[in-house]
Enzyme design. Structure first.
Site, PDB file in Angstrom:
ATOM      1  N   HIS A  75       0.977  -1.009  -0.018  1.00 54.61           N
ATOM      2  CA  HIS A  75       0.227   0.198  -0.078  1.00 54.61           C
ATOM      3  C   HIS A  75       0.826   1.353   0.083  1.00 54.61           C
ATOM      4  O   HIS A  75       0.239   2.296  -0.411  1.00 54.61           O
ATOM      5  CB  HIS A  75      -1.093  -0.033   1.340  1.00 54.61           C
ATOM      6  CG  HIS A  75      -2.316   0.337   0.753  1.00 54.61           C
ATOM      7  ND1 HIS A  75      -3.564   0.274   1.600  1.00 54.61           N
ATOM      8  CD2 HIS A  75      -2.728   1.434  -0.281  1.00 54.61           C
ATOM      9  CE1 HIS A  75      -4.495   0.842   1.016  1.00 54.61           C
ATOM     10  NE2 HIS A  75      -4.164   1.582  -0.083  1.00 54.61           N
ATOM     11  N   ASP A 127      -3.433   3.326   7.835  1.00 51.31           N
ATOM     12  CA  ASP A 127      -2.181   3.586   7.135  1.00 51.31           C
ATOM     13  C   ASP A 127      -1.787   5.074   7.228  1.00 51.31           C
ATOM     14  O   ASP A 127      -1.472   5.730   6.338  1.00 51.31           O
ATOM     15  CB  ASP A 127      -2.313   3.269   5.531  1.00 51.31           C
ATOM     16  CG  ASP A 127      -2.444   1.629   5.608  1.00 51.31           C
ATOM     17  OD1 ASP A 127      -1.958   0.907   6.627  1.00 51.31           O
ATOM     18  OD2 ASP A 127      -2.713   1.264   4.348  1.00 51.31           O
ATOM     19  N   HIS A 163       4.178   1.260   4.179  1.00 49.13           N
ATOM     20  CA  HIS A 163       2.855   0.940   3.856  1.00 49.13           C
ATOM     21  C   HIS A 163       1.799   1.176   4.770  1.00 49.13           C
ATOM     22  O   HIS A 163       0.553   1.392   4.668  1.00 49.13           O
ATOM     23  CB  HIS A 163       2.455  -0.583   3.276  1.00 49.13           C
ATOM     24  CG  HIS A 163       2.510  -1.878   4.398  1.00 49.13           C
ATOM     25  ND1 HIS A 163       2.090  -2.993   4.303  1.00 49.13           N
ATOM     26  CD2 HIS A 163       3.049  -1.755   5.778  1.00 49.13           C
ATOM     27  CE1 HIS A 163       1.922  -3.435   5.399  1.00 49.13           C
ATOM     28  NE2 HIS A 163       2.633  -3.008   6.130  1.00 49.13           N
ATOM     29  N   ASP A 196      -7.415  -1.876  -0.234  1.00 44.14           N
ATOM     30  CA  ASP A 196      -6.683  -2.715   0.148  1.00 44.14           C
ATOM     31  C   ASP A 196      -7.187  -3.983   0.220  1.00 44.14           C
ATOM     32  O   ASP A 196      -8.310  -4.224   1.101  1.00 44.14           O
ATOM     33  CB  ASP A 196      -5.983  -2.190   1.502  1.00 44.14           C
ATOM     34  CG  ASP A 196      -5.059  -3.111   2.119  1.00 44.14           C
ATOM     35  OD1 ASP A 196      -4.795  -4.569   2.138  1.00 44.14           O
ATOM     36  OD2 ASP A 196      -4.077  -2.586   2.948  1.00 44.14           O
ATOM     37  N   GLU A 223      -1.742  -5.101  -1.789  1.00 38.54           N
ATOM     38  CA  GLU A 223      -1.697  -5.961  -0.786  1.00 38.54           C
ATOM     39  C   GLU A 223      -2.065  -7.392  -1.114  1.00 38.54           C
ATOM     40  O   GLU A 223      -2.257  -8.195  -0.149  1.00 38.54           O
ATOM     41  CB  GLU A 223      -2.310  -5.493   0.611  1.00 38.54           C
ATOM     42  CG  GLU A 223      -1.722  -4.275   1.051  1.00 38.54           C
ATOM     43  CD  GLU A 223      -0.103  -4.304   1.697  1.00 38.54           C
ATOM     44  OE1 GLU A 223       0.294  -5.297   1.844  1.00 38.54           O
ATOM     45  OE2 GLU A 223       0.345  -3.310   1.967  1.00 38.54           O
TER      46      GLU A 223
HETATM   47  N1  ARG Z   1      -0.538  -0.416  11.362  1.00 35.05           N
HETATM   48  C1  ARG Z   1       0.414  -1.114  11.177  1.00 35.05           C
HETATM   49  C2  ARG Z   1       1.678  -0.269  10.640  1.00 35.05           C
HETATM   50  O1  ARG Z   1       1.960   0.836  10.674  1.00 35.05           O
HETATM   51  C3  ARG Z   1       0.023  -2.011   9.804  1.00 35.05           C
HETATM   52  C4  ARG Z   1      -0.178  -1.392   8.552  1.00 35.05           C
HETATM   53  C5  ARG Z   1      -0.695  -2.360   7.615  1.00 35.05           C
HETATM   54  N2  ARG Z   1      -0.690  -1.707   6.257  1.00 35.05           N
HETATM   55  C6  ARG Z   1      -1.155  -2.059   5.242  1.00 35.05           C
HETATM   56  N3  ARG Z   1      -1.277  -1.353   4.086  1.00 35.05           N
HETATM   57  N4  ARG Z   1      -1.452  -3.524   5.088  1.00 35.05           N
HETATM   58  O2  ARG Z   1       2.925  -1.082  10.550  1.00 35.05           O
HETATM   59 MN    MN Z   2      -3.605  -0.499   3.454  1.00 33.10          MN
HETATM   60 MN    MN Z   3      -4.439  -3.116   5.414  1.00 20.95          MN
END
Ligand code: ARG
Ligand code: MN
Ligand code: MN
Length: 309
Positions: free
Chosen positions: A100, A132, A145, A234, A279
């Site tokens: 992402h 995110d 991401h 996502d 993703e």
């Molecule tokens: N909040 C977590 C982080 O900042 C998970 C982020 C997951 N993002 C995604 N695009 N799947 O690491």
């Molecule tokens: Mn995401």
């Molecule tokens: Mn996500």
């Protein structure tokens, strides 16, 4: 019906390999032919899954707690140009990720093109289990991401050109024009950001309470009609039952139909200008990721209006 397709084989915004193979898996399942033949788009596609190997620096130490900052910055800057070029010519832009973090490139590209073409500010609908919206400082993981929305809204800023310093005001979007759907795994620092900036978010709780139909009415009502919309989808917004092959799965998510319905409703507005699908990680599913790839294709088709009469 002109459509620009960008395939982005990039996984540097997080720690797991495999998400870079998603565009190829989606394309091998026949997505491009479906767009051309069934959905009757004139598809502008360079036939490449971009890896951006030539612009990824060899030396890329952590900076402000971010992992691979120069790689993600360089890739998203190049992607931003590609997306901008399609959008500038009035094409719908479909981007297949990739993790992402690539939304830094896609949304900055469309936001700028839409501003130039229409003089309007673009809205973003972010469908995700996660927000995110970490800044480099609030992130626990350091994975970029988890930060794209912070950079795109200007909540995170950086002067260093090769660490997102290239993002200018005309490539940003307002927190007022941002709507989340599907949230269920939000970090503490993110909750604070969402509250302080009064950001519109429909969590799984809201979907349970009101149903997806009402939630979409409220989400689109917040944006208002006649505002160009970029949908960033996502695949981990879907429950792992429907989309198991993703790097950060969270149970208790959207059904496949709810995901498709979101994409259909956004299409129905007639204001959708771009769609990201991110993703999907084909390597994480035992039996060849067919389920998750199929779910991704379904979302794309719905976003392009396929399932509406
Ligand atoms: N909040 C977590 C982080 O900042 C998970 C982020 C997951 N993002 C995604 N695009 N799947 O690491
Ligand atoms: Mn995401
Ligand atoms: Mn996500």
């Amino acid at each position: 019906n002109e459509l620009g397709l960008v395939a982005v084989g990039f996984c540097g915004g997080q720690g797991k390999s495999g998400v870079d193979a998603a565009p190829m898996a989606l394309i091998e399942s026949g997505l491009v032919e479906q767009l051309r033949e069934e959905l009757e788009f004139n598809v502008h596609y360079d036939g490449e899954v971009h890896q951006y190997a030539e612009i990824i620096p060899k030396e890329d130490p952590d900076y402000r707690n971010m992992k691979n900052p120069r790689a993600v910055s360089a890739v998203t800057q190049a992607l931003s140009e590609q997306v901008y070029e399609h959008a500038r010519q009035g094409r719908f832009v479909l981007t297949l990720g990739g993790d992402h973090s690539i939304a830094i490139g896609t949304i900055s590209g469309t936001a700028k093109a839409i501003r130039e073409r229409t003089g309007r500010e673009m809205a973003v609908i972010w469908v995700d289990a996660h927000a995110d919206i970490n800044t480099p400082e609030t992130s626990d993981s350091g994975n970029i991401h988890g930060m794209p929305v912070a950079f795109l809204t200007g909540l995170a800023k950086e002067d260093k050109e090769d660490c997102f310093g290239w993002i200018k005001d005309d490539q940003r979007v307002s927190v007022k024009k941002l709507v989340y759907i599907g949230l269920r795994d939000i970090d503490r620092g993110e909750k604070k950001i969402l509250r302080e900036h009064n950001i519109k978010a429909f969590s799984m709780h809201d979907i349970d309470r009101y149903g997806i139909g009402k939630v979409m009415d409220m989400a689109l009502g917040w944006i208002g009609s006649d505002t160009p919309i970029h949908l960033s989808f996502d695949i981990d917004s879907l429950d792992p039952m429907w989309a198991p092959s993703t790097g950060t799965p969270v149970r208790g998510g959207l059904t496949l139909r709810e995901g498709d319905f979101i994409a259909e409703c956004v299409h129905e507005t007639g204001s959708l200008v771009a769609l990201d699908l991110v993703e999907v990680n084909p390597s994480l599913e035992a039996h060849g990721a067919s389920e998750t790839v199929r779910a991704g294709i379904s979302i794309v088709r719905c976003g392009l209006g396929d399932t509406l009469l």
